[in-house]
Design a protein around this motif. Sequence first.
Motif, short mmCIF file in Angstrom:
data_model
loop_
_atom_site.label_atom_id
_atom_site.label_comp_id
_atom_site.label_asym_id
_atom_site.label_seq_id
_atom_site.Cartn_x
_atom_site.Cartn_y
_atom_site.Cartn_z
N ILE A 6 0.84 -1.20 0.01
CA ILE A 6 -0.16 -0.11 -0.04
C ILE A 6 0.81 1.39 -0.20
O ILE A 6 0.68 2.20 -0.79
CB ILE A 6 -0.96 -0.04 1.31
CG1 ILE A 6 -1.94 -1.14 0.94
CG2 ILE A 6 -1.57 1.24 1.38
CD1 ILE A 6 -2.70 -1.47 2.28
N SER A 7 1.95 1.18 1.01
CA SER A 7 2.67 2.18 1.06
C SER A 7 3.63 2.72 -0.58
O SER A 7 3.77 3.75 -0.85
CB SER A 7 3.88 2.24 2.27
OG SER A 7 3.01 2.13 3.24
N ALA A 13 2.45 6.99 -6.44
CA ALA A 13 1.30 7.88 -6.93
C ALA A 13 1.79 9.39 -6.76
O ALA A 13 1.80 10.38 -7.54
CB ALA A 13 -0.16 7.64 -6.41
N ILE A 14 2.30 9.55 -5.33
CA ILE A 14 2.81 11.03 -4.99
C ILE A 14 3.85 11.31 -5.82
O ILE A 14 3.94 12.50 -6.25
CB ILE A 14 3.18 10.85 -3.57
CG1 ILE A 14 2.01 10.67 -2.59
CG2 ILE A 14 3.91 12.21 -3.17
CD1 ILE A 14 2.16 10.40 -0.97
N ALA A 18 4.35 14.63 -8.02
CA ALA A 18 5.36 15.48 -7.75
C ALA A 18 6.22 15.96 -9.26
O ALA A 18 6.43 17.01 -9.23
CB ALA A 18 6.38 14.80 -6.61
N SER A 19 6.30 14.91 -9.73
CA SER A 19 7.24 15.04 -10.95
C SER A 19 6.38 15.58 -11.95
O SER A 19 7.03 16.66 -12.75
CB SER A 19 7.89 13.68 -11.60
OG SER A 19 6.66 12.75 -11.77
N THR A 20 5.10 15.50 -12.07
CA THR A 20 4.23 15.95 -13.08
C THR A 20 4.31 17.75 -13.01
O THR A 20 4.23 18.50 -13.79
CB THR A 20 2.70 15.74 -13.06
OG1 THR A 20 2.92 14.29 -13.33
CG2 THR A 20 2.05 16.59 -13.92
N ASN A 21 4.17 18.07 -11.36
CA ASN A 21 4.34 19.57 -10.97
C ASN A 21 5.73 19.98 -10.80
O ASN A 21 5.91 21.10 -10.22
CB ASN A 21 3.64 19.75 -9.78
CG ASN A 21 2.06 19.34 -10.26
OD1 ASN A 21 1.43 20.09 -10.83
ND2 ASN A 21 1.67 18.21 -9.73
N ILE A 92 5.51 5.26 3.47
CA ILE A 92 5.54 5.92 2.54
C ILE A 92 6.67 6.94 2.29
O ILE A 92 7.22 6.81 1.06
CB ILE A 92 4.19 6.69 2.38
CG1 ILE A 92 2.90 6.09 2.40
CG2 ILE A 92 4.19 7.77 1.38
CD1 ILE A 92 1.72 6.85 2.87
N TYR A 93 7.15 7.47 3.01
CA TYR A 93 8.54 8.17 2.73
C TYR A 93 9.52 7.21 2.65
O TYR A 93 10.28 7.74 1.70
CB TYR A 93 8.84 9.02 4.41
CG TYR A 93 10.30 9.51 4.49
CD1 TYR A 93 10.17 10.81 3.50
CD2 TYR A 93 11.23 9.07 4.75
CE1 TYR A 93 11.44 11.56 3.47
CE2 TYR A 93 12.36 9.78 4.66
CZ TYR A 93 12.49 10.91 4.11
OH TYR A 93 13.85 11.53 3.94
#
Length: 173
Positions: A6-7, A13-14, A18-21, A92-93
């Motif tokens: 899950i993480s 996804a994060i 992040a890379s898109t922005n 997640i980190y």
Amino acid sequence: MDNISISKRYAEAIYEVASTNDKVFEIFEVLNLLLEHIKSDEDFKKFLTYPIIDKEEKKKLINKIYKDVKEKPLEILDYLIDKDRLLHIKEIYSEYSKIYYEKHKKLIVTATFPKELTEEQKNRLSDKLKKLKSRDVVIQYRVDENIIGGGIIRINDEVIDGSIKTQINNMKH
């Protein structure tokens, strides 16, 4: 599905957002900042994980505390609150870090020793690992007093066990 899977999905996804922005490093920093804050402040951790407290209240507090942080990283934290994933921020980190360092051609190395290394020892270890792997390395140092002497180096799935205990066991065989 287990917590690591899950993480990993959340981290991927994060990272994609992040890379898109063009905010990869900023989000990396804010995730680390939040993780350190949760580790160091038990009341803050309880507040964020207490199920009775409304998600909007949690978002308000996060936005107030991290008001100096840019918009996208705050949106990521809001997203984690909405999905009840702040309890998994450590995992997640960790997964986000792996993605970040892999994309930036750096190896994550975990080095475990019986006591804290000096700066000179850390520099020598870093130089040797850079030569050995022909890549930049990011070393996470850990202390394990159960190791009698020597150390254990983990690079992804590879383990270099230079502990005295392992050396003695090898001599026995």
